[in-house]
Structure formats: C-alpha cells, structure tokens
Design a protein around this motif. Structure first.
Motif, PDB file in Angstrom:
ATOM      1  N   PHE A 391       0.826  -1.192   0.000  1.00  0.00           N
ATOM      2  CA  PHE A 391       0.000   0.000   0.000  1.00  0.00           C
ATOM      3  C   PHE A 391       0.868   1.254   0.000  1.00  0.00           C
ATOM      4  O   PHE A 391       1.796   1.380   0.800  1.00  0.00           O
ATOM      5  N   THR A 392       0.544   2.186  -0.887  1.00  0.00           N
ATOM      6  CA  THR A 392       1.230   3.474  -0.896  1.00  0.00           C
ATOM      7  C   THR A 392       0.202   4.587  -0.876  1.00  0.00           C
ATOM      8  O   THR A 392      -0.969   4.385  -1.197  1.00  0.00           O
ATOM      9  N   ALA A 393       0.635   5.775  -0.496  1.00  0.00           N
ATOM     10  CA  ALA A 393      -0.211   6.961  -0.508  1.00  0.00           C
ATOM     11  C   ALA A 393       0.408   7.980  -1.463  1.00  0.00           C
ATOM     12  O   ALA A 393       1.633   8.112  -1.534  1.00  0.00           O
ATOM     13  N   LEU A 394      -0.444   8.682  -2.194  1.00  0.00           N
ATOM     14  CA  LEU A 394       0.033   9.756  -3.052  1.00  0.00           C
ATOM     15  C   LEU A 394       0.148  11.026  -2.227  1.00  0.00           C
ATOM     16  O   LEU A 394      -0.830  11.486  -1.630  1.00  0.00           O
ATOM     17  N   ILE A 395       1.344  11.581  -2.173  1.00  0.00           N
ATOM     18  CA  ILE A 395       1.574  12.860  -1.500  1.00  0.00           C
ATOM     19  C   ILE A 395       1.530  13.930  -2.591  1.00  0.00           C
ATOM     20  O   ILE A 395       2.400  13.949  -3.470  1.00  0.00           O
ATOM     21  N   PRO A 396       0.519  14.791  -2.581  1.00  0.00           N
ATOM     22  CA  PRO A 396       0.347  15.718  -3.706  1.00  0.00           C
ATOM     23  C   PRO A 396       1.435  16.775  -3.767  1.00  0.00           C
ATOM     24  O   PRO A 396       2.048  17.134  -2.754  1.00  0.00           O
ATOM     25  N   ALA A 397       1.675  17.262  -4.967  1.00  0.00           N
ATOM     26  CA  ALA A 397       2.620  18.362  -5.145  1.00  0.00           C
ATOM     27  C   ALA A 397       2.109  19.609  -4.435  1.00  0.00           C
ATOM     28  O   ALA A 397       0.899  19.810  -4.279  1.00  0.00           O
ATOM     29  N   GLY A 398       3.034  20.454  -4.011  1.00  0.00           N
ATOM     30  CA  GLY A 398       2.625  21.714  -3.398  1.00  0.00           C
ATOM     31  C   GLY A 398       3.666  22.244  -2.436  1.00  0.00           C
ATOM     32  O   GLY A 398       4.676  21.600  -2.137  1.00  0.00           O
ATOM     33  N   SER A 399       3.406  23.441  -1.954  1.00  0.00           N
ATOM     34  CA  SER A 399       4.320  24.114  -1.032  1.00  0.00           C
ATOM     35  C   SER A 399       3.878  23.917   0.410  1.00  0.00           C
ATOM     36  O   SER A 399       2.686  23.759   0.694  1.00  0.00           O
ATOM     37  N   PHE A 400       4.831  23.934   1.310  1.00  0.00           N
ATOM     38  CA  PHE A 400       4.543  23.910   2.745  1.00  0.00           C
ATOM     39  C   PHE A 400       5.658  24.654   3.464  1.00  0.00           C
ATOM     40  O   PHE A 400       6.724  24.927   2.888  1.00  0.00           O
ATOM     41  N   THR A 401       5.402  24.987   4.712  1.00  0.00           N
ATOM     42  CA  THR A 401       6.408  25.651   5.528  1.00  0.00           C
ATOM     43  C   THR A 401       7.184  24.591   6.292  1.00  0.00           C
ATOM     44  O   THR A 401       6.634  23.886   7.135  1.00  0.00           O
ATOM     45  N   MET A 402       8.492  24.492   5.992  1.00  0.00           N
ATOM     46  CA  MET A 402       9.337  23.465   6.590  1.00  0.00           C
ATOM     47  C   MET A 402       9.985  24.016   7.851  1.00  0.00           C
ATOM     48  O   MET A 402      10.422  25.165   7.891  1.00  0.00           O
ATOM     49  N   GLY A 403      10.030  23.175   8.885  1.00  0.00           N
ATOM     50  CA  GLY A 403      10.564  23.601  10.161  1.00  0.00           C
ATOM     51  C   GLY A 403       9.489  24.200  11.042  1.00  0.00           C
ATOM     52  O   GLY A 403       8.335  24.360  10.629  1.00  0.00           O
ATOM     53  N   ASP A 404       9.829  24.514  12.284  1.00  0.00           N
ATOM     54  CA  ASP A 404       8.900  25.255  13.146  1.00  0.00           C
ATOM     55  C   ASP A 404       9.696  26.015  14.195  1.00  0.00           C
ATOM     56  O   ASP A 404      10.885  25.767  14.409  1.00  0.00           O
ATOM     57  N   PRO A 414      15.938  28.394  10.333  1.00  0.00           N
ATOM     58  CA  PRO A 414      14.731  29.191  10.133  1.00  0.00           C
ATOM     59  C   PRO A 414      13.661  28.426   9.356  1.00  0.00           C
ATOM     60  O   PRO A 414      13.966  27.580   8.514  1.00  0.00           O
ATOM     61  N   GLN A 415      12.395  28.729   9.642  1.00  0.00           N
ATOM     62  CA  GLN A 415      11.329  28.182   8.821  1.00  0.00           C
ATOM     63  C   GLN A 415      11.478  28.727   7.404  1.00  0.00           C
ATOM     64  O   GLN A 415      11.916  29.857   7.188  1.00  0.00           O
ATOM     65  N   HIS A 416      11.097  27.923   6.430  1.00  0.00           N
ATOM     66  CA  HIS A 416      11.260  28.349   5.042  1.00  0.00           C
ATOM     67  C   HIS A 416      10.257  27.606   4.170  1.00  0.00           C
ATOM     68  O   HIS A 416       9.793  26.515   4.500  1.00  0.00           O
ATOM     69  N   SER A 417       9.922  28.225   3.062  1.00  0.00           N
ATOM     70  CA  SER A 417       8.935  27.657   2.139  1.00  0.00           C
ATOM     71  C   SER A 417       9.606  26.649   1.213  1.00  0.00           C
ATOM     72  O   SER A 417      10.659  26.924   0.637  1.00  0.00           O
ATOM     73  N   VAL A 418       8.999  25.479   1.092  1.00  0.00           N
ATOM     74  CA  VAL A 418       9.528  24.423   0.230  1.00  0.00           C
ATOM     75  C   VAL A 418       8.418  23.916  -0.679  1.00  0.00           C
ATOM     76  O   VAL A 418       7.307  23.625  -0.215  1.00  0.00           O
ATOM     77  N   ASN A 419       8.700  23.839  -1.953  1.00  0.00           N
ATOM     78  CA  ASN A 419       7.762  23.260  -2.915  1.00  0.00           C
ATOM     79  C   ASN A 419       8.255  21.857  -3.278  1.00  0.00           C
ATOM     80  O   ASN A 419       9.407  21.677  -3.667  1.00  0.00           O
ATOM     81  N   VAL A 420       7.389  20.880  -3.139  1.00  0.00           N
ATOM     82  CA  VAL A 420       7.755  19.484  -3.369  1.00  0.00           C
ATOM     83  C   VAL A 420       6.880  18.908  -4.473  1.00  0.00           C
ATOM     84  O   VAL A 420       5.665  19.111  -4.484  1.00  0.00           O
ATOM     85  N   SER A 421       7.492  18.202  -5.397  1.00  0.00           N
ATOM     86  CA  SER A 421       6.746  17.519  -6.449  1.00  0.00           C
ATOM     87  C   SER A 421       6.005  16.317  -5.864  1.00  0.00           C
ATOM     88  O   SER A 421       6.357  15.800  -4.802  1.00  0.00           O
ATOM     89  N   ALA A 422       4.969  15.859  -6.565  1.00  0.00           N
ATOM     90  CA  ALA A 422       4.177  14.731  -6.091  1.00  0.00           C
ATOM     91  C   ALA A 422       5.017  13.450  -6.037  1.00  0.00           C
ATOM     92  O   ALA A 422       5.922  13.249  -6.851  1.00  0.00           O
ATOM     93  N   PHE A 423       4.706  12.584  -5.086  1.00  0.00           N
ATOM     94  CA  PHE A 423       5.391  11.302  -4.975  1.00  0.00           C
ATOM     95  C   PHE A 423       4.499  10.325  -4.216  1.00  0.00           C
ATOM     96  O   PHE A 423       3.535  10.720  -3.554  1.00  0.00           O
ATOM     97  N   PHE A 424       4.815   9.048  -4.359  1.00  0.00           N
ATOM     98  CA  PHE A 424       4.141   8.011  -3.589  1.00  0.00           C
ATOM     99  C   PHE A 424       5.026   7.633  -2.409  1.00  0.00           C
ATOM    100  O   PHE A 424       6.246   7.577  -2.515  1.00  0.00           O
ATOM    101  N   MET A 425       4.382   7.345  -1.270  1.00  0.00           N
ATOM    102  CA  MET A 425       5.129   6.928  -0.084  1.00  0.00           C
ATOM    103  C   MET A 425       4.475   5.695   0.520  1.00  0.00           C
ATOM    104  O   MET A 425       3.233   5.593   0.550  1.00  0.00           O
TER     105      MET A 425
END
Length: 667
Positions: A391-404, A414-425
């Motif tokens: 079983f895998t899950a699709l992690i959709p593409a998009g930006s998130f704030t990395m760190g806290d 520092p917290q910073h914006s990261v854009n990640v391409s879609a992938f299965f996990m």
C-alpha cells in the motif's frame, strides 16, 4: 491506492504429448504446451492500473508487472513472462483517474464555531468513505465536450451553460443541469450512471426536473459530492481551519478569487473589491481553473471562483456522529459550497454553506464531480498483515512551511517555504517480513549488507539497519519488482549500487523504483497537508501514548499522556519495544507511524537550514551525518515532532532505526 479487482489464480503447466503410428514407426511429437495467463480486466476509464502477481496468498508479496492507463473499460493483458509454477495469483491496483484526486477515508470535524456562523454548528464528527474528486472545477470546455456528445443521446438541460473562456469554470447552470450532465459524462466514458428517474433504476435521468432522483451510490460513474464529502475534501486533511489551507487562518487575493472587504479581520488582502487580475469590466470576473494553489489533497478553487453544487437538500446540523451522510430526504433548497468571485471572505470558508433553490442559475455557480471507489467483496485481495507495504499513498505536489519555531529547537529554524513535487510513499514502515522477502530474493543477485536486519515480529518494523543497508535494499526491492533502480555506484549510472559503502551514490531521480525520501519529502508527508503543527495530526498540538509509541515524560507541556515511560502495551521487558506497523491512527495523507516506533532514514546529509524558498531540495552535497526523522519507541515527545531532525552517522545501526520507501509517479 485501492485494489479494484478480484484475485485470480492461474495454474501454469507444460503438457507433453506423444503419438505413435500403427506401423510402429515413430511419429513427430508435441514437445510441450505452455499455458500463458490471459487476463480480462474490467478497468476504470482514465485510471492507471497496476497489474500485480504473487505465488502464495498465505504470505503474499505482490510483484508489479506493469502500469497501464485504461483506454477502454474492458481490456486484456497477457503475462508473457510468466514462469512455470503451480499457481500464480493476479490482482489490479488502481490509482486516481486522470484529473481526479483520491480523498482518503476517515473522520473529520464538520462545521466550525470560529466566526458565529449559525449555519455551521453544531460541530460534529463525520466519517467519510474514500472517493475520487475532480481536481478542478468543470470548465466550459469540458461542459461543451460532454454536451456535444449527449446532444444526440436524449439529454436536455434548462440552461445552455456559460463560461468566460474555455479554461474558466462553466456557470449559469442549475442543480438539475449538473446532475444530468454527470450522467452524460458517465455514459460518454462508458461508466455506469448514478442518477435515475425511477425507483427501479431502469431509466437514466436525462431530462426535465426530477425533484429527487434515485441514486445508485455503488455505481462507478460521476456524481455531485455530498456536502460532507465536499467539506472533507476542502479541508485537505486538516480540521479546524477557516479555509482550504492550514498554514494560516486568513485569506488574501493571492490565495483565491473573491470580493475582498474590510468587514472581516481574517481578510488580510492588500487589494480590495473584486480581484484586480480578473476585474475587466465584463461580468463574470471568474478566473481560469487552477490559477491559485492547491490544498492538501491537490484540489484547486475550493474557495472562491464559483459556488459548487452539492447533492444534499439543505438542513440544520445534528450533533450526532455520522457516517457518509447524504442530507435530508427532501427540502426546498440544495446546498452549494465554497463561495465565488462575487462573495466576501466569509462565504469562502470551508465550513460555510448556502442554500439556493435547485432551479437557481447565475454566473456565480458551477460544480465539480466525484466518483466512488467500487467495493471488492473478495477478501483474497487483502494482503496478509505481514506485507502491508503493497500500500502506498500519493503525497500531492505543493508548497509547505518546513521547520517550526514552536519549542526553541534550533535544528528546525529558520522556517522556510519548500515546494515538493508529487510522490508516492509507503503507508507503513518497512516490516521485518518485507525486509526478509526482498533479502531472500536478492541473496542470489549480488546484494550485500552490513547488517542482517532485526525485527521483534514479522509485522513490526525492521530495525538495526544502517543507511547503506536501506539504500541497497531499495534497489533490490526495485529490481525484484521489475522497476528501474534509483541508486548507482558510478557517475554513468551503469553499475547498480548493491554492495559496500558508497558514500555518495549517484541517484537517478526520474527512475520509477524505490528510494528513501528526501528530508523535505518526509516532513511534507508527515504533516499530512497541514503546516504549523507539532505532530502528524492537526486537531491538537499535544501527544499521548494513544497516538504514538514513544517514551512519555513530564519534561514537555505538550506531552499529555496519562501513562508514562515506555509504552505500556509494548514494554514486555525484552528490547526493543516496537509496535506493529499501523497500530496507531493515520495522518491526513493516510500514513502510519510518522511519529515514534522507529526513526526513519532519509536521503539527505545533515546541514543547517537556509531561509530561502526551495523546490525539491535534496540536502547538502556531502557531510558526516545523514538525517533521520520521526523519533522512536525510546525517544521522548520532543523527538516525535514533525519538524524534529536527528543526525546519526550513516553507519549507525540500532534497534530504534528503520525506514520506509518512496517512488515518483510515472513520467
């Protein structure tokens, strides 16, 4: 992904025949007949089917044969490479149809009490089954394509449907129009329609105004979302927020197409009135679908642009928990959700509801479709618990704030914006069972490891594996399943990395095989679509041993467990105190054990963060330590935070460290 077809077993044999003539002279003979498996598959048009096989259902490891885009609903597949064996079992795993996102099954809190909107209360728990949803609003182009087909197939509409441009949403369509259009789209694509004009479900609903169409909820065709499905999808895996994003609880015109005003403190737009990009003086001021960013499930325009018709009659909420609610049996008004280009920020809230008459049609109302997942009652399609990693899950593409910056952990800033391409996990940590299955295959294929790998039980995570071990194992798993490996021992990527300690393997990032997640991929996946929280869940920012397997202590105010020390369920006096994978609940992306149980190796060398925005970062080019994430059964609550990072040497192996794999979608 969900298994959509029954398991089929095929016996493979060779049959030798000999025929002699009456004269005693030897005749020619048939040396052998090989039965080659020929599968007939009922597919889902536009979906991607992965055809898999195994040879033992009692302890199956499903091997991928091929990935196919379904071009017709019934198709054939011949397993020409099948080896002679007593029995071979087949199944098909389907991913989301083209243009749709899988909304995972699960519970969420429907409604909110943030802004005194009485239509959104009382808040109540709703469990929704998994379904597919259009990533985009139905465009004028798609509307016209279906109408061109259904014009000669008995369909009639109250309104022709308008659109400012082909890529803008269709609007000026009433509830009856969109329900009939869903049926037409289904029939055009060879799918079973959902809506009928009679109780026997013999007459497909095609024309007129049937006040309460009969619905075949099990059909595979297109339909409108229920109100609960719409809100679950809009929230993107994170409850308790105003809007379809969860990093902030405010809105601006950089996020959505709506009418901005000073009336609401959570409307922080620096531009006011109609959206300046789309206000050209000619109504309506719609925007192209997908112009703004997606939510945690990969859905666009869940706030603003045009209202979206839902199935339900409008009614007041109950405080009772519900499963797959479909609204009142009758009423005067149907539900629309999401707000529009002409509405203010209040209407764009994920919990907001509006109640037009189903005959209403204007330039602020459109829709998107959903499809249900057909149920397979054959329990043989369910993998043995020792092999959950099918079983895998699709992690959709998009930006998130990395760190806290929540707890003064200098490794997370520092917290910073990261854009990640879609992938299965992998939904689950790699189990000892799966580790052993791959090792049994690769034993004769040139692979060598520093450590044998341990596990408290077949369903517990493998541990006592170092970074080099798991990288090589990823390659072995890829080759065993006929996938292109990701890691190589040379710059030309001619020698698959199989043995020894290659400090910096060369990586083919486009390969379809298994690999370790980058640190950014891991954190995005752990957050489950919701940024700014301590843990992989977002309903609370605290942790207890009912949520994860970790060492509970009083040192941290956010550790609220009523049990302390090692997890009492798994502390049997024999190290390690790991738990079976999947024992605790999943996060918003359907991933288990993203906090505790065992640390998870990532690809990256450890290094300090930059404040710069990044796209698909892969860490420093070199270093002394590799990154692990997620904490373990022996670590405290601080280590279980989604942003927490640790830096062991890649040769480190102990009973607190394991891993899970990722793969990129087909190119």
């Amino acid at each position: 992904m969900k298994t959509q077809s029954r398991v089929i077993s095929v016996g493979l044999c060779a049959l030798a025949l000999w025929v002699g003539a009456a004269t005693g002279v030897a005749a020619d003979q048939v040396a052998g007949i090989v039965m080659v498996p020929h599968l007939t598959i009922e597919g889902t048009l536009g979906a991607t089917d992965q055809i898999q096989y195994c040879t033992n259902l009692s302890q199956p490891h499903w091997v991928a044969l091929t990935n196919l885009v379904v071009a017709q609903t019934n198709y054939s597949f011949v397993d020409v490479g099948a080896l002679l064996a007593p029995r071979r079992f087949y199944r098909v795993v389907v991913s989301s149809p083209e243009g749709m996102a899988l909304i995972p099954a699960g519970s969420f809190t429907m409604g909110d009490s943030l802004d005194g909107d009485e239509n959104c209360i009382p808040q109540h728990s709703v469990n929704v089954s998994a379904f597919f949803m259009d990533k985009y609003l139905v465009t004028k182009s798609l509307w016209d394509t279906v109408k061109a087909w259904n014009g000669g197939n008995g369909y009639g509409y109250d309104n022709a449907g308008s659109g400012k441009a082909p890529t803008h949403p269709v609007q000026t369509v009433n509830w009856y129009d969109v329900v009939k259009w869903c049926n037409a789209r289904s029939e055009m694509e060879g799918l079973e329609p959902c809506y009928y004009a009679d109780a026997n479900m013999a007459a497909v609903y095609k024309s007129g105004q049937v006040t309460n169409p009969w619905v075949k909820w099990s059909a595979g065709g297109y339909r409108l979302p229920t109100e609960a499905e719409w809100e679950a999808a809009a929230r993107g895996g994170a409850s308790g927020h105003r809007f379809p994003w969860s990093d902030v609880d405010s809105i601006t015109q950089s996020r959505a197409n709506y009418f901005s005003a000073t009336a609401y403190a959570f409307d922080l737009s620096t531009t006011r009135g109609y959206h300046p990009t789309f206000n050209d003086g000619v109504y309506p001021y719609t925007s192209p679908v997908g112009y703004f960013g997606a939510n945690g499930y990969g859905l666009y325009d869940m706030a603003g642009n045009v209202w979206e018709w839902c199935w339900d009659w409008y009614g007041w909420y109950s405080s009772d928990s519900q499963t797959d609610p479909r609204g009142p049996a009758s009423g005067w008004w149907r539900v629309v959700r999401g707000g529009s280009w002409s509405n203010d920020a209040m209407r764009c809230r994920s919990a907001n509801r509006y109640d037009p008459n189903p005959t209403y049609s204007d330039n602020d109302s459109g829709f998107r479709c959903v499809r249900g997942l057909r149920t397979d009652t054959n329990t043989n399609t369910v993998p043995n618990p020792t092999d959950t990693n099918t079983f895998t899950a699709l992690i959709p593409a998009g930006s998130f704030t990395m760190g806290d910056s929540l707890d003064g952990d200098e490794n997370c800033i520092p917290q910073h914006s990261v854009n990640v391409s879609a992938f299965f996990m992998d939904k689950y940590l790699v189990t000892k069972s799966l580790w052993d299955t791959v090792k049994a295959w690769n034993g004769g294929n040139g692979y060598g490891y520093d450590n044998a790998g341990s596990g408290k039980a077949p369903t517990h995570p493998v541990q006592t594996v170092n970074w080099y071990d798991v990288v090589k194992w990823c390659n072995a798993r890829s080759e065993m399943e006929g996938l292109e490996p990701c890691y190589y021992a040379d710059a030309n990527m001619a020698a698959v990395y199989k043995s020894g300690q290659v400090t910096n393997p060369w990586v083919k990032w486009s390969a379809g095989g298994y690999r370790l997640p980058t640190e950014a991929e891991w954190e995005k996946a752990a957050r489950g679509g919701a940024s700014g929280h301590r843990f992989p869940w977002s309903d609370v920012d605290s942790i207890t041993q009912s949520r994860a397997n970790y060492f509970s202590a009083t040192a941290y105010a956010f550790d609220l467990s009523t049990t302390r020390g090692y997890h009492s369920t798994f502390n049997d006096g024999v190290y390690p105190y790991t738990s079976p994978v999947g024992y605790f609940g999943a996060n918003g992306y359907g991933l288990y054990d993203m906090a505790g149980n065992v640390w998870e190796w990532c690809w990256d060398w450890y290094g300090w963060y930059s404040s710069d925005s990044q796209t698909d970062p892969r860490g420093p080019a070199s270093g002394w330590w590799r990154v692990v994430r997620g904490g373990s059964w022996s670590n405290d609550a601080m280590r279980c935070r989604s942003a927490n990072r640790y830096d062991p040497n890649p040769t480190y192996s102990d009973n607190d460290s394991g891993f899970r794999c990722v793969r990129v979608p087909s190119q």
